[in-house]
Design an enzyme around this catalytic site. Sequence first.
Site, PDB file in Angstrom:
ATOM      1  N   GLU A  15      39.490   8.875 -32.919  1.00  0.00           N
ATOM      2  CA  GLU A  15      38.613   9.923 -32.374  1.00  0.00           C
ATOM      3  C   GLU A  15      39.022  10.282 -30.948  1.00  0.00           C
ATOM      4  OE1 GLU A  15      34.395   9.236 -32.921  1.00  0.00           O
ATOM      5  OE2 GLU A  15      33.900  10.559 -31.251  1.00  0.00           O
ATOM      6  N   LYS A  37      26.416   4.037 -32.707  1.00  0.00           N
ATOM      7  CA  LYS A  37      27.747   4.482 -33.158  1.00  0.00           C
ATOM      8  C   LYS A  37      28.653   4.661 -31.941  1.00  0.00           C
ATOM      9  CE  LYS A  37      30.944   7.638 -34.573  1.00  0.00           C
ATOM     10  NZ  LYS A  37      31.912   8.372 -33.730  1.00  0.00           N
ATOM     11  N   ASP A  91      38.120  -8.148 -37.712  1.00  0.00           N
ATOM     12  CA  ASP A  91      37.516  -7.491 -38.883  1.00  0.00           C
ATOM     13  C   ASP A  91      36.374  -6.571 -38.428  1.00  0.00           C
ATOM     14  OD1 ASP A  91      36.036  -6.886 -41.151  1.00  0.00           O
ATOM     15  OD2 ASP A  91      36.236  -8.869 -42.039  1.00  0.00           O
ATOM     16  N   HIS A  93      34.888  16.864 -25.349  1.00  0.00           N
ATOM     17  CA  HIS A  93      35.411  16.834 -26.713  1.00  0.00           C
ATOM     18  C   HIS A  93      36.277  18.042 -26.986  1.00  0.00           C
ATOM     19  CE1 HIS A  93      33.260  14.004 -29.641  1.00  0.00           C
ATOM     20  NE2 HIS A  93      33.478  13.397 -28.508  1.00  0.00           N
TER      21      HIS A  93
END
Length: 437
Positions: free
Chosen positions: A86, A281, A297, A394
């Site tokens: 991202e 998130k 992991d 962004h």
Amino acid sequence: MHKKTINGFSKLSKSEKANWAARHFFNDPEQVIRDWAGFYHPDEATQKILDGLSENTVSNYHLPYGIAPNFVINGKAYAVPMVIEESSVVAAASSAAKYWMERGGFFAEVLDTKKLGQVHFTWAGDARKLYAVFEALRAQLLEEATPLTANMEKRGGGIRDIRIIDMSHLETGYYQLLVAFETCDSMGANFINSVLESFADTLQRFVATHPNFSGSEKTLSIIMAILSNYTPECLVRAWVECPIEAMGNCEGIDPVIFAEKFHKAVRIAHLDPYRAATHNKGIFNGIDAVVLATGNDFRAIEACGHTYAARDGHYRSLSDCSLDNGAFRFWLDIPLAVGTVGGLTKLHPLARRSLELLGNPGAPELMCVIAAAGLAQNFAALRSLITTGIQKGHMKMHLMNILNHLGAENDACAKAVDYFSDKAVSFTAVREFLEKA
Ligand code: MEV
């Protein structure tokens, strides 16, 4: 059999697998085979390692590997490796790291490193009879698992606690052995699961042969033996703090107003699960990137983090903020079961390099670095959200991705960056701009 299915796929060679998949699912099989081969590692030995990590491999899937410098954690400087697809995440982490470097840096403390596993079983006897023989059972479980635990014990780890949990009020005859482990610098999944499988075997034999049990009590059915990815006591806290007036002008906003808005944003994520999911998130943008870069992991880390976020029965923000006595304090408590030995950590050539970049930390130090990266990411996201909004940053990266996709030359890219500095970026708008330029 359907014509696009196959028996014995795993037995084919790598190129036979690629051929089969390309011919059955693509219109341009020759090209797709070349594309897949184009991502093979040029060094054969390295490619062999990568192929060995999974099954049915036909290529490698590349992700960007970046570095976020200027992380000062407990007074030590780190350049943090991050693997993430991202845009803006590494830039945001770097910017937050620099911001806090100038205000004392990050602090982090490992609160505990306990990991858990369970043997789930059903048994038709009276729970009190099981508890009555628990000491003998415990001794036999430990004794029979000695070949598995000896090495870990030499490293200072091993089995810390064993309990029988009666769950029969929820499900008839359902019990657990709940086992706590210390796995030192390894994530310990193989160690824990091997011990649990040994425990399951011992447990079954124990009730079958112990004189206290008769008839149906001698039969105990093992449902499964597996570690729990929920490790609330493998916990690290990371925090930053400074006087509010030392926060400077954040995107032109007075520090007191900024701090209050920031505090409110965290409070909203504490109250509202819709916002909490997005807030967390953002934290995992930082956490997963370091977890991946160090060969750990990320699914285990995510599963645990989200469960922890719902520990009081309501899904909430993992981070918290206070504004007491003129001080801004922002912190993150998160369980992180990671390792710096075993698993992929030394096997994957880049994971090994990531650990080197971090100074070859042990697992507790890596927990501190990962938590700091999560907190930095969360700080950067909230700082943008409560000031300029995130689209500004962004869209800059998005514009570059669109320009790359459209094959724009350097000169055209520079002109586009200038042109779109005060305009909305969209694929169509950029394509039209390039066509006219
Ligand atoms: C985007 O990947 C992450 C954010 O949505 C996190 C947040 O909203 O706090 C910006």
